[in-house]
Write a protein that holds these residues in place. Structure first.
Motif, PDB file in Angstrom:
ATOM      1  N   ASP A   1     -25.106  12.243  15.920  1.00  0.00           N
ATOM      2  CA  ASP A   1     -25.315  11.797  14.600  1.00  0.00           C
ATOM      3  C   ASP A   1     -25.019  10.315  14.687  1.00  0.00           C
ATOM      4  O   ASP A   1     -23.830   9.795  14.461  1.00  0.00           O
ATOM      5  CB  ASP A   1     -24.587  12.307  13.459  1.00  0.00           C
ATOM      6  N   GLU A   2     -26.228   9.558  14.848  1.00  0.00           N
ATOM      7  CA  GLU A   2     -25.802   8.005  15.007  1.00  0.00           C
ATOM      8  C   GLU A   2     -24.750   7.562  15.894  1.00  0.00           C
ATOM      9  O   GLU A   2     -24.172   6.806  15.448  1.00  0.00           O
ATOM     10  CB  GLU A   2     -25.723   7.360  13.445  1.00  0.00           C
TER      11      GLU A   2
ATOM     12  N   SER B   1     -28.698  13.952   8.962  1.00  0.00           N
ATOM     13  CA  SER B   1     -27.572  14.685   9.281  1.00  0.00           C
ATOM     14  C   SER B   1     -27.528  16.277   8.804  1.00  0.00           C
ATOM     15  O   SER B   1     -26.959  16.797   9.823  1.00  0.00           O
ATOM     16  CB  SER B   1     -26.527  14.010   8.722  1.00  0.00           C
TER      17      SER B   1
HETATM   18 MG   LIG Z   1     -26.486  10.864   8.377  1.00  0.00          MG
END
Ligand SMILES: [Mg+2]
Ligand SMILES: Nc1ncnc2c1ncn2[C@@H]1O[C@H](COP(=O)(O)OP(=O)(O)OP(=O)(O)O)[C@@H](O)[C@H]1O
Lengths: 377, 218
Positions: free
Chosen positions: A161-162, A42
């Motif tokens: 991010d995910e 991240s």
């Molecule tokens: Mg992360």
């Protein structure tokens, strides 16, 4: 188009979350960042739009240092999608998607047209959803809006991010598929963070594996599977991945290289003895330079042994062949349609280099599978 | 006179003094209005400031909290040397009392905004000011309004004490009623003050509902 040169990030508390990472992503690539929790995925992603400013090294976008932009303007030019979506609860879906165009001062008409176009692009009917509020949508629908919002002002780069981690498996799979086709159409440069290896293999043009803030390997999924540069990478990917992702396994890894071939001018008697000797049902016919010509079945040769002088007379063309660049998955699919139950593998000059049969396919896949089972136990 | 029922006293007193009651109510409303106006402007500003400068949190919320614990009359007393006797002192004291609920609720309302919403806003390129006015304040409005409502209702009650320092208002009747021992006179101040509190409660309650963004309503 997006370049990291020895980029590091040290947080205020002195923790080095990213350690001298370098890579270069061409336009239109979907790069997956993967690694264990806390490996700095991240952080790496957030340094691009300066949500987390890097503390050393250089990040450039189209050759321009990302520190040379005003932060808010830089961010407006880069799509941003997060796991928790983060839609504005007090805005309708339409207003949510319109945020960046509005910040960029687009005309209201243009914004409205764009929003409706985007809603359709992510599979939500504008008639139904434009006027709804976020809490009236399911998690999957919210993330579709999240993606539409990130695409709104047509940025070249999108950070994710995910984005699908919080969704149920079915919805996740659906959205993965849709993102892939969207990506093919729009040709965006996407940085996609995940901790799910299956997702990474499915989505990534290339995959970057991170650990403890370091970039261990950045390669195509195929290369990562077959040439892991690092013990950790191999372990992280896991051996069973191949079986789950036959599209990533080259067909040359599962073919048998000892192909029984003969020349077209061979006599039927010679062909029969070859067939008996090697216990095969079909015989591949090639010329002197091993170029594929056709096939004869054992049945036909035995039937016609007295009425022909050479097997060329009963040779049939063979339509189901694969290039050596094909994957195991291609072979699995083609095998279903192949009338002979076998697929010759040829190189660019049509020379036969191997053969995949139903038996060899099954053997190759099941041996991988049992290997994985053993490892798992 | 003392053999009249309290109700009869009240009727008698209000027949006699209805003009004064109207006047006192108007003064009372003015005390509440001006002290609240300043408290809202400063309270919301302080609340926002505290979210932006975390080091100020304890100072501001603690400071206004301490203010709250000083007995109303004592606070009025402290104010006299500064503003003298009269309306100014009353407004200053009432303002200080209203400050905490408003500043605290503004702070809490903004703090309560989902961090994901804030991150998305920042990630999309909103400036800190845009995030404040387009995201944080609209989402914090219900909580801020609740703070203002609480402050206003307390304020109406506290404003009756203004009479002790000669600022007028409905407290005059209560003060007079106590010193003369006339219950009806006390009610003459207390009933309109209570009504005023109820009206403000209802008014701010509906304002709170009306200003709550549609997407947040259940
Ligand atoms: Mg992360
Ligand atoms: N603001 C911060 N201050 C200090 N350390 C931080 C901060 N943010 C992250 N870290 C640390 O930096 C490291 C990398 O964090 P990062 O969020 O990039 O990891 P990640 O790979 O995305 O992990 P995950 O899969 O859990 O999301 C972690 O050890 C984390 O604790």
């Amino acid at each position: 188009m997006l370049k990291f040169e020895n980029v590091s990030k040290v947080y205020e508390d002195g923790f080095k979350a990213v350690d001298s990472v370098s890579f270069d992503i061409p336009k239109g690539e979907l790069l997956v960042l993967i690694g264990p929790s806390g490996s700095g995925k991240s952080t790496t992603m957030k340094m691009i739009n300066r949500m987390e400013p890097h503390t050393s090294g250089k990040i450039s976008i189209n050759g321009k240092d990302n520190n040379s932009y005003v932060a808010s303007e830089l961010r407006r030019g880069i799509g941003y999608v997060i796991q928790q979506v983060g839609l504005f609860p007090h805005y309708t879906i339409e207003k949510n998607i319109a945020i960046v165009p509005q910040l960029n001062g687009w005309a209201p008409d243009k914004i409205k047209t764009r929003v409706h176009e985007l809603l359709e692009m992510v599979g939500l009917d504008p008639e139904i959803y434009a006027s709804r509020y976020p809490k009236e949508l399911s998690g999957g629908q919210q993330q579709r809006v999240g993606i539409a919002r990130a695409l709104a002002s047509d940025p070249e780069i999108i950070l994710m991010d995910e984005p699908f981690s919080a969704l149920d498996p079915l919805t996740r799979e659906q959205l993965q598929g849709e993102l892939i086709s969207l990506q093919k159409k729009l040709n965006k440069t996407i940085i996609f963070v995940t901790h799910d290896m299956d997702e990474a293999l499915k989505m990534g043009d290339r995959i970057a594996i991170m650990k403890d803030g370091k970039l261990l390997q950045l390669d195509t999924p195929e290369k990562l599977l077959h040439e892991p540069a690092h013990g950790f990478v191999e372990e992280f990917i896991g051996k069973h991945r191949i079986i789950q992702n036959p599209e990533l396994m080259p067909v040359i890894d599962i073919m048998s290289e000892s192909v029984v071939t003969t020349l077209p001018q061979s006599s039927p008697e010679k062909a029969i003895s070859l067939i008996r000797q090697r216990k095969i049902t079909d015989l591949i016919i090639v010329d002197e330079s091993k170029t594929l010509l056709g096939i004869v079945s054992a049945y036909d040769v035995i039937q016609k042994v007295n009425s022909i002088r050479s097997i060329a007379e009963i040779m049939q063309p063979i339509g189901h062949i694969l290039q050596d660049s094909a994957s195991a998955k291609d072979a699995i699919i083609m095998m279903d349609e192949s009338p002979f139950g076998l697929i010759p593998i040829v190189d660019e000059s049509k020379k036969v280099i191997g053969l995949v049969t139903r038996g060899s396919l099954l053997a190759a896949l099941s041996s991988q599978w049992t290997e994985a089972e053993v490892v798992a136990v | 006179m003392n053999n009249l029922s309290i109700w009869q006293q009240l009727v008698e007193q209000s027949q006699m003094r209805w003009k004064e009651v109207l006047e006192a109510t108007s003064v009372h409303i003015q005390l509440v209005f001006f002290s609240m106006l300043i408290a809202i402007i400063l309270g919301v500003t302080l609340g926002i400031l505290v979210t932006r400068v975390p080091q100020l949190t304890t100072l501001v919320l603690g400071g206004t909290g301490v203010m709250q614990t000083i007995p109303s009359l004592a606070l009025l007393g402290f104010m006299i040397p500064i503003f003298g006797i009269g309306v100014k002192t009353a407004i200053a004291a009432l303002f200080l009392y209203s400050l905490l609920p408003i500043a605290r609720n503004t702070y809490a309302g903004i703090k309560d905004v989902d961090p994901a919403t804030r991150e998305a806003a920042k990630g999309m390129g909103m400036t800190s000011m845009q995030i404040l006015f387009k995201v944080e304040l609209p989402l914090a409005i219900p909580v801020i309004m609740a703070g203002i409502r609480t402050a206003a209702v307390i304020n109406v009650g506290n404003a009756t004490l203004a009479a002790f320092i000669g600022a007028g208002g409905l407290g005059d009747f209560i003060f007079l009623g106590i010193t003369r021992g006339i219950d009806g006179l006390i009610l003459l101040g207390a009933v309109p003050a209570a009504l005023l509190a109820i009206i403000l409660e209802v008014f701010f309650g509906s304002l709170e509902r009306w200003t709550t963004p549609k997407g947040l309503k259940a």
